[in-house]
Scaffold this active site. Structure first.
Site, PDB file in Angstrom:
ATOM      1  N   GLN A 141      -6.471  85.575  10.602  1.00  0.00           N
ATOM      2  CA  GLN A 141      -5.956  84.412  11.346  1.00  0.00           C
ATOM      3  C   GLN A 141      -6.989  83.770  12.270  1.00  0.00           C
ATOM      4  O   GLN A 141      -6.783  82.660  12.757  1.00  0.00           O
ATOM      5  CB  GLN A 141      -4.729  84.819  12.157  1.00  0.00           C
ATOM      6  CG  GLN A 141      -3.491  84.956  11.300  1.00  0.00           C
ATOM      7  CD  GLN A 141      -2.247  85.076  12.154  1.00  0.00           C
ATOM      8  OE1 GLN A 141      -2.004  84.269  13.042  1.00  0.00           O
ATOM      9  NE2 GLN A 141      -1.457  86.097  11.891  1.00  0.00           N
TER      10      GLN A 141
ATOM     11  N   CYS B  25      -9.578  82.363  26.624  1.00  0.00           N
ATOM     12  CA  CYS B  25      -8.148  82.304  26.288  1.00  0.00           C
ATOM     13  C   CYS B  25      -7.272  82.738  27.463  1.00  0.00           C
ATOM     14  O   CYS B  25      -6.091  82.402  27.523  1.00  0.00           O
ATOM     15  CB  CYS B  25      -7.868  83.198  25.084  1.00  0.00           C
ATOM     16  SG  CYS B  25      -8.172  84.954  25.404  1.00  0.00           S
TER      17      CYS B  25
ATOM     18  N   TYR C  55      -6.426  80.020  49.327  1.00  0.00           N
ATOM     19  CA  TYR C  55      -5.956  81.110  50.176  1.00  0.00           C
ATOM     20  C   TYR C  55      -6.131  80.733  51.653  1.00  0.00           C
ATOM     21  O   TYR C  55      -6.556  79.621  51.967  1.00  0.00           O
ATOM     22  CB  TYR C  55      -6.681  82.412  49.816  1.00  0.00           C
ATOM     23  CG  TYR C  55      -6.360  82.893  48.413  1.00  0.00           C
ATOM     24  CD1 TYR C  55      -5.041  83.133  48.032  1.00  0.00           C
ATOM     25  CD2 TYR C  55      -7.362  83.097  47.468  1.00  0.00           C
ATOM     26  CE1 TYR C  55      -4.727  83.562  46.746  1.00  0.00           C
ATOM     27  CE2 TYR C  55      -7.056  83.530  46.178  1.00  0.00           C
ATOM     28  CZ  TYR C  55      -5.744  83.761  45.822  1.00  0.00           C
ATOM     29  OH  TYR C  55      -5.434  84.179  44.553  1.00  0.00           O
TER      30      TYR C  55
ATOM     31  N   CYS D 247      -8.810  92.507  28.143  1.00  0.00           N
ATOM     32  CA  CYS D 247      -9.440  91.369  27.466  1.00  0.00           C
ATOM     33  C   CYS D 247      -8.931  91.294  26.039  1.00  0.00           C
ATOM     34  O   CYS D 247      -8.753  92.319  25.378  1.00  0.00           O
ATOM     35  CB  CYS D 247     -10.953  91.545  27.477  1.00  0.00           C
ATOM     36  SG  CYS D 247     -11.834  90.327  26.477  1.00  0.00           S
TER      37      CYS D 247
ATOM     38  N   ARG E 152     -15.306  86.105  33.345  1.00  0.00           N
ATOM     39  CA  ARG E 152     -14.776  86.462  32.025  1.00  0.00           C
ATOM     40  C   ARG E 152     -15.847  86.866  31.015  1.00  0.00           C
ATOM     41  O   ARG E 152     -15.612  87.748  30.184  1.00  0.00           O
ATOM     42  CB  ARG E 152     -13.912  85.314  31.499  1.00  0.00           C
ATOM     43  CG  ARG E 152     -12.593  85.218  32.259  1.00  0.00           C
ATOM     44  CD  ARG E 152     -11.871  83.944  31.981  1.00  0.00           C
ATOM     45  NE  ARG E 152     -12.609  82.790  32.461  1.00  0.00           N
ATOM     46  CZ  ARG E 152     -12.273  81.534  32.226  1.00  0.00           C
ATOM     47  NH1 ARG E 152     -11.208  81.272  31.501  1.00  0.00           N
ATOM     48  NH2 ARG E 152     -12.993  80.536  32.715  1.00  0.00           N
TER      49      ARG E 152
ATOM     50  N   ALA F 206      -7.438  92.929  13.874  1.00  0.00           N
ATOM     51  CA  ALA F 206      -7.073  94.346  14.031  1.00  0.00           C
ATOM     52  C   ALA F 206      -7.854  95.211  13.055  1.00  0.00           C
ATOM     53  O   ALA F 206      -8.365  96.278  13.424  1.00  0.00           O
ATOM     54  CB  ALA F 206      -5.570  94.527  13.821  1.00  0.00           C
TER      55      ALA F 206
ATOM     56  N   CYS G 274     -16.801  85.488  25.087  1.00  0.00           N
ATOM     57  CA  CYS G 274     -15.492  85.194  25.690  1.00  0.00           C
ATOM     58  C   CYS G 274     -14.995  83.857  25.143  1.00  0.00           C
ATOM     59  O   CYS G 274     -15.747  82.891  25.062  1.00  0.00           O
ATOM     60  CB  CYS G 274     -15.649  85.111  27.202  1.00  0.00           C
ATOM     61  SG  CYS G 274     -14.237  84.364  28.029  1.00  0.00           S
TER      62      CYS G 274
ATOM     63  N   LYS H  68     -11.202  74.977  20.091  1.00  0.00           N
ATOM     64  CA  LYS H  68     -11.088  76.417  19.816  1.00  0.00           C
ATOM     65  C   LYS H  68     -12.300  76.959  19.050  1.00  0.00           C
ATOM     66  O   LYS H  68     -12.242  78.040  18.473  1.00  0.00           O
ATOM     67  CB  LYS H  68      -9.809  76.709  19.014  1.00  0.00           C
ATOM     68  CG  LYS H  68      -8.531  76.289  19.696  1.00  0.00           C
ATOM     69  CD  LYS H  68      -8.150  77.257  20.792  1.00  0.00           C
ATOM     70  CE  LYS H  68      -6.836  76.845  21.424  1.00  0.00           C
ATOM     71  NZ  LYS H  68      -6.467  77.656  22.550  1.00  0.00           N
TER      72      LYS H  68
HETATM   73  C1  LIG Z   1      -8.437  87.903  35.798  1.00  0.00           C
HETATM   74  C2  LIG Z   1      -9.130  87.074  36.815  1.00  0.00           C
HETATM   75  C3  LIG Z   1      -9.013  87.400  38.158  1.00  0.00           C
HETATM   76  C4  LIG Z   1      -9.667  86.628  39.114  1.00  0.00           C
HETATM   77  N1  LIG Z   1      -9.598  87.008  40.420  1.00  0.00           N
HETATM   78  C5  LIG Z   1     -10.341  86.351  41.337  1.00  0.00           C
HETATM   79  C6  LIG Z   1     -10.436  86.837  42.660  1.00  0.00           C
HETATM   80  O1  LIG Z   1      -9.891  87.880  42.988  1.00  0.00           O
HETATM   81  N2  LIG Z   1     -11.177  86.129  43.543  1.00  0.00           N
HETATM   82  C7  LIG Z   1     -11.838  84.986  43.198  1.00  0.00           C
HETATM   83  O2  LIG Z   1     -12.504  84.394  44.035  1.00  0.00           O
HETATM   84  N3  LIG Z   1     -11.777  84.517  41.937  1.00  0.00           N
HETATM   85  C8  LIG Z   1     -11.073  85.180  41.004  1.00  0.00           C
HETATM   86  N4  LIG Z   1     -11.069  84.750  39.711  1.00  0.00           N
HETATM   87  C9  LIG Z   1     -11.878  83.566  39.355  1.00  0.00           C
HETATM   88  C10 LIG Z   1     -13.243  84.010  38.833  1.00  0.00           C
HETATM   89  O3  LIG Z   1     -13.985  84.690  39.801  1.00  0.00           O
HETATM   90  C11 LIG Z   1     -14.057  82.816  38.320  1.00  0.00           C
HETATM   91  O4  LIG Z   1     -14.341  81.999  39.401  1.00  0.00           O
HETATM   92  C12 LIG Z   1     -13.344  82.016  37.247  1.00  0.00           C
HETATM   93  O5  LIG Z   1     -12.717  82.880  36.333  1.00  0.00           O
HETATM   94  C13 LIG Z   1     -14.297  81.107  36.467  1.00  0.00           C
HETATM   95  O6  LIG Z   1     -15.418  81.806  36.011  1.00  0.00           O
HETATM   96  P1  LIG Z   1     -15.572  82.438  34.540  1.00  0.00           P
HETATM   97  O7  LIG Z   1     -15.540  81.310  33.565  1.00  0.00           O
HETATM   98  O8  LIG Z   1     -16.883  83.151  34.592  1.00  0.00           O
HETATM   99  O9  LIG Z   1     -14.430  83.351  34.332  1.00  0.00           O
HETATM  100  C14 LIG Z   1     -10.423  85.495  38.730  1.00  0.00           C
HETATM  101  C15 LIG Z   1     -10.528  85.178  37.383  1.00  0.00           C
HETATM  102  C16 LIG Z   1      -9.903  85.952  36.423  1.00  0.00           C
HETATM  103  C17 LIG Z   1     -10.059  85.592  34.982  1.00  0.00           C
HETATM  104  S1  SF4 Z   2      -9.083  87.713  27.649  1.00  0.00           S
HETATM  105 FE1  SF4 Z   2      -9.952  85.865  26.755  1.00  0.00          FE
HETATM  106  S2  SF4 Z   2     -10.636  84.702  28.549  1.00  0.00           S
HETATM  107 FE2  SF4 Z   2     -10.249  86.745  29.280  1.00  0.00          FE
HETATM  108  S3  SF4 Z   2     -12.247  87.696  29.168  1.00  0.00           S
HETATM  109 FE3  SF4 Z   2     -11.227  88.174  27.257  1.00  0.00          FE
HETATM  110  S4  SF4 Z   2     -11.833  86.586  25.812  1.00  0.00           S
HETATM  111 FE4  SF4 Z   2     -12.375  85.895  27.867  1.00  0.00          FE
END
Ligand SMILES: Cc1cc2nc3c(=O)[nH]c(=O)nc-3n(C[C@H](O)[C@H](O)[C@H](O)COP(=O)(O)O)c2cc1C
Ligand code: SF4
Length: 653
Positions: A429, A354, A182, A370, A328, A402, A351, A439
Site C-alpha cells: 500500500q 505523518c 504556553y 514512530c 521527528r 509489515a 521521516c 505524499k
Molecule cells: C511528539 C512531539 C512532541 C513535541 N513536544 C515538544 C515539546 O515538548 N516542546 C517543544 O518545544 N516542542 C515540542 N515539539 C515540537 C518539536 O520540537 C519541533 O519543533 C516540531 O516537531 C518541528 O520540528 P520537526 O519537523 O523536526 O519535527 C514536539 C513535536 C513532536 C512531534
Molecule cells: S511518526 Fe511519522 S512524523 Fe512522526 S517521526 Fe515517525 S515518520 Fe516522522
C-alpha cells in the site's frame, strides 16, 4: 573524511562546546511514570539520540509546577528535588556519548485543562471575556484562575527553582519554553495578555515575565550553566506579536543572560505551524530565525521539517543559523547524525511527517513512537535485535510495510529470510499512499525499506503468486503472512457497479478528469486523500460518510488541516449518512431518517479494507507450518501498526 563539515563543526554555547550543530528538538513524550518520576523508558529513548550522534539532547516540557503546570498526559516535571536521582541517571546516560543534556522548562498556563491539571484550576495570564482573546476561546474547556501580580512573582521563582533542580541533577543547561502558546508565550502575546498591571499592556510589560525568568535563573545557576530559550518568531494568530517585537524580545533575552535562542513559531490554535505536516517545506520556520540571527550575537537555531543533511549543512555554511533542531527526523532515525557524518545519507530512515506514531500517539495518551521506526519509545526492549543461537529458514509472504519490516528484523536476528511478493514491485500500500498530494516522502520511505532488505541480505522474489506449494518448495521453518488487505467491495448498496474503487484511482487504473462532479462513498483516510487529489483537479467533491465525522483515524493535526481545506474548497460533506443506491449519475443516501441524493459524474467507493490471505493462513497451519500473521493481513490498520506488528513477527519466528 568528514561529510557535511559545517554541520559537524563544533559550536560554542555559553561556556560550553557542542561537538556538532545538531540539537534534538524537544519532545514531550508521555513516558515518565504516572506521578512524573523518570522511567527507564524515557532514559533509554533519549540516550538513543545521544548514541546516534546529536550534539545536545533536549527533553521536552518539564513542568515547573505540577500538576497545574502540565499539559495533556505529559508528566515530565522539574518542580521537586525528588526527580534529581533519576534525572542524574538520565544525564549520565546521555553525556556518556558526548552529548549535552538540556531539559526544557515550561508552564502550560492556560493551555491545559482542569483534568490534565488533576483537578486544579489552570493558571492564566488574563481571564477576561475579550472577544479577540485566544484565552477566551480556550477557556471553553472550563474555568481558569488569573494569576495575581504576587503569584506571577512566585511563578518566576518556580522557574528558578526548577532550573536549579536540573543543575543539581547534572544537566548541562536548561531551555525555557517561551513559545507554542504556553505560559511565557501567553504573557508575550497580545492575543492572550489583556492585563493592566506591570505584566500586561505595553511590549515592555508583556516581556517582563520572560525576562525576569531568564535573569532569575542566570543569577541562580551562575555563568557556566547553559541557559537557552525557545522563542516565537511568528505566532500565526490574529492579534499576534509583530516581527519587530519578536526580534526585540530576542535582543532582550540575550541581554538578560540567554546563551542561545531557538526560534520557533505558532500558538496552539495553529498546531500545524508548530509540528508541520508534509505540506510544509524543509526549514519551514527559517524565515523567522533570520532577522533574529541578524539582531543578536548569541547562537541562533531553527527547527521545522529539517530532514536532509545537505540542507542543514548549507544553513550553517551560509551563516543563516548556528545550529539546527530536529525532532521527528531523529525520532524516525536517531542515528541520522552518525549516518550523515559518515556520508551514509541513503541509510537514513526518512521521516514522512505523518505525525501518526509520534504526536498522534501522544495525543491518544500512549507513549511516543514512530510510524516507520517502532523502536522509538521501546528502546529498552527493542533497540538491539540479538542474534539467535539457532537460525531458521523464514518465508515472509507479502512485501508491504509489515512484511518488509518483519523480514528485516528476522534477518537482523540472523535468520535466513526469503520475502515473496506477488506484485512486480515491493511496497504494497505504500505504492498507493504516496500518490495523493504532498505524499512523495512515502515513496522515499518505501525505497528505504527496500534498500534495507538488501542491506540485511534478505532474498526477495517478486511477481510470484504464493500458494501452499510455493511454501512447500521452500521448506521454511516459519512463515510470516503479511499479505495486506484489499478494499471492501461487497456492501448492501444497490448499483455498486456504477462506482470505481479508490485504490484503482490511486493506482492510475481509472483516470478522472478535471471539472467533474465527484462523489465519494466513505469518509475515512483513503477517501479523504482521494478527495484531496480530486480537488487538485478542480473537481467538485462530495463525501458521504456513515460516521459522525470524516477523517477516520487521521491524526489530529492532519485532520484539522483537512477539514479547513475541505471547507475552503466547498467540499460537500454528509456525515451520519448511509449510501443506499448508486445510479450512473447520483448517489442516494439516508440521513436523519430522510432520503437525499448527490449528483455526480464519477462515484468513488472507499469504505475500508479487509484482510487478504486468510485462506492461505488456514492452509499453512493445516499443513503444520509455524505461521505468524502480521500487519493488515491480521487487521487492517495504519503504518504505525504495520511496522510494530512486522517487527514483533520478525522477532517471534
Ligand atoms: C511528539 C512531539 C512532541 C513535541 N513536544 C515538544 C515539546 O515538548 N516542546 C517543544 O518545544 N516542542 C515540542 N515539539 C515540537 C518539536 O520540537 C519541533 O519543533 C516540531 O516537531 C518541528 O520540528 P520537526 O519537523 O523536526 O519535527 C514536539 C513535536 C513532536 C512531534
Ligand atoms: S511518526 Fe511519522 S512524523 Fe512522526 S517521526 Fe515517525 S515518520 Fe516522522
Amino acid at each position: 573524511m568528514q561529510h557535511f563539515p559545517h554541520l559537524f563543526s563544533e559550536l560554542k554555547i555559553g561556556k560550553r562546546t557542542l561537538k556538532n550543530r545538531i540539537i534534538t528538538s524537544p519532545t514531550g513524550e508521555t513516558m515518565p511514570s504516572f506521578d512524573g518520576s523518570i522511567s527507564t523508558q524515557v532514559v533509554d529513548y533519549y540516550t538513543e539520540k545521544a548514541k546516534g550522534g546529536a550534539g545536545a539532547v533536549t527533553w521536552g516540557i518539564l513542568a515547573v509546577e505540577f500538576p497545574r503546570g502540565k499539559t495533556g498526559d505529559v508528566k515530565n516535571r522539574a518542580d521537586t528535588p525528588k526527580v534529581i536521582k533519576d534525572m542524574n541517571r538520565m544525564a549520565e546516560s546521555i553525556q556518556r556519548y558526548g552529548a549535552l543534556f538540556i531539559p526544557q522548562l515550561f508552564h502550560a498556563g492556560a493551555m491545559t485543562t482542569a483534568e490534565a491539571a488533576e483537578g486544579n484550576l489552570p493558571a492564566c495570564v488574563s481571564d477576561k471575556e475579550v472577544e479577540h482573546l485566544y484565552i477566551s476561546r480556550y477557556r471553553k474547556a472550563g474555568p481558569m484562575h488569573e494569576l495575581t501580580t504576587e503569584e506571577i512573582k512566585e511563578m518566576v521563582q518556580k522557574f528558578v527553582k526548577a532550573a536549579k533542580i536540573c543543575q543539581r541533577a547534572g544537566a548541562d543547561g536548561v531551555n525555557i519554553h517561551c513559545a507554542h502558546g504556553y505560559l511565557v508565550n501567553q504573557f508575550l502575546s497580545p492575543d492572550t495578555n489583556a492585563r493592566t498591571d506591570e505584566y500586561g499592556g505595553s511590549f515592555e510589560n508583556r516581556i517582563r515575565f520572560g525576562i525576569e525568568v531568564i535573569e532569575g535563573i542566570r543569577k541562580a545557576v551562575g555563568p557556566d550553566f547553559i541557559l537557552g530559550a525557545r522563542i516565537p518568531g511568528r505566532e500565526w494568530v490574529t492579534n499576534a506579536m509583530t516581527e519587530e517585537e519578536c526580534v526585540e524580545f530576542a535582543r532582550r533575552m540575550e541581554k538578560a543572560g540567554c546563551d542561545y535562542l531557538d526560534v520557533s513559531a505558532g500558538l496552539n490554535m495553529s498546531q500545524a505551524k508548530v509540528i508541520e505536516t508534509e505540506v510544509y517545506p524543509q526549514g519551514s520556520k527559517l524565515d523567522y530565525a533570520l532577522p533574529i540571527k541578524a539582531a543578536v550575537s548569541i547562537p541562533v537555531g531553527t527547527n521545522g521539517m529539517l530532514r536532509d543533511p545537505q540542507f542543514c549543512d548549507d544553513l550553517i555554511r551560509e551563516g543563516k543559523v548556528d545550529f539546527v533542531l530536529m525532532a521527528r527526523a531523529l525520532i524516525c532515525d536517531p542515528y541520522w547524525p552518525q549516518k550523515a557524518s559518515e556520508g551514509r545519507v541513503d541509510e537514513i530512515r526518512p521521516c514522512i511527517s505523518c505525525n501518526d506514531g509520534c504526536m498522534g500517539r501522544v495525543r491518544l495518551g500512549y507513549h511516543l513512537s514512530c510510524a516507520l521506526n517502532p523502536v522509538a519509545g521501546r528502546e529498552t526492549h527493542l533497540s538491539k535485535v540479538l542474534k539467535v543461537q539457532d537460525p531458521k529458514k523464514v518465508a515472509v509472504i507479502g512485501g508491504g510495510l509489515a512484511g518488509m519490516q518483519a523480514a528485516i528484523v528476522a534477518a537482523q536476528a540472523g535468520h535466513c529470510v526469503t520475502l515473496l511478493e506477488q506484485d512486480n514491485q515491493l511496497g504494497g500500500q505504500l505504492n498507493l499512499a504516496h500518490v495523493p498530494p504532498h505524499k512523495e516522502k512515502i515513496k522515499e520511505a518505501r525505497d528505504w525499506f527496500i534498500a534495507e532488505l538488501a542491506r540485511q541480505k534478505v532474498e526477495v522474489k517478486t511477481g510470484e503468486k504464493v500458494s501452499l506449494q510455493t511454501i512447500e518448495a521452500l521448506k521454511p521453518d516459519s512463515v510470516i503472512v503479511a499479505t495486506g488487505a484489499v478494499p471492501i467491495d461487497k456492501l448492501p448498496i444497490e448499483g455498486l457497479e456504477n462506482t470505481v474503487q479508490a485504490w484503482d484511482v490511486l493506482r492510475g487504473d481509472v483516470t478522472i478528469g478535471e471539472n467533474q462532479k465527484v462523489a465519494i462513498i466513505g469518509g475515512g483516510i483513503v477517501a479523504c486523500e482521494v478527495g484531496q487529489m480530486m480537488l487538485g483537479k478542480n473537481n467538485q467533491v462530495s463525501v458521504i460518510e456513515m460516521l459522525p465525522q470524516i477523517g477516520g483515524a487521521l491524526e489530529d493535526i492532519h485532520l484539522t488541516d483537512l477539514l479547513i481545506e475541505f471547507q475552503e474548497k466547498n467540499v460537500a460533506v454528509y456525515v451520519n449518512a448511509t449510501a443506499k443506491k448508486v445510479e450512473k449519475d447520483k448517489v442516494v443516501f439516508e440521513k436523519d431518517g430522510k432520503e437525499e441524493a448527490v449528483s455526480a459524474d464519477v462515484i468513488i467507493l472507499s469504505v475500508g479494507q479487509k484482510s487478504a490471505g486468510t485462506e492461505l493462513v488456514k492452509e499453512l497451519r493445516a499443513a503444520g507450518y509455524k505461521t505468524i500473521v502480521a500487519g493488515d493481513a491480521k487487521k487492517p490498520a495504519k503504518f504505525v501498526n504495520a511496522t510494530l506488528d512486522g517487527f514483533y513477527a520478525g522477532l517471534d519466528v
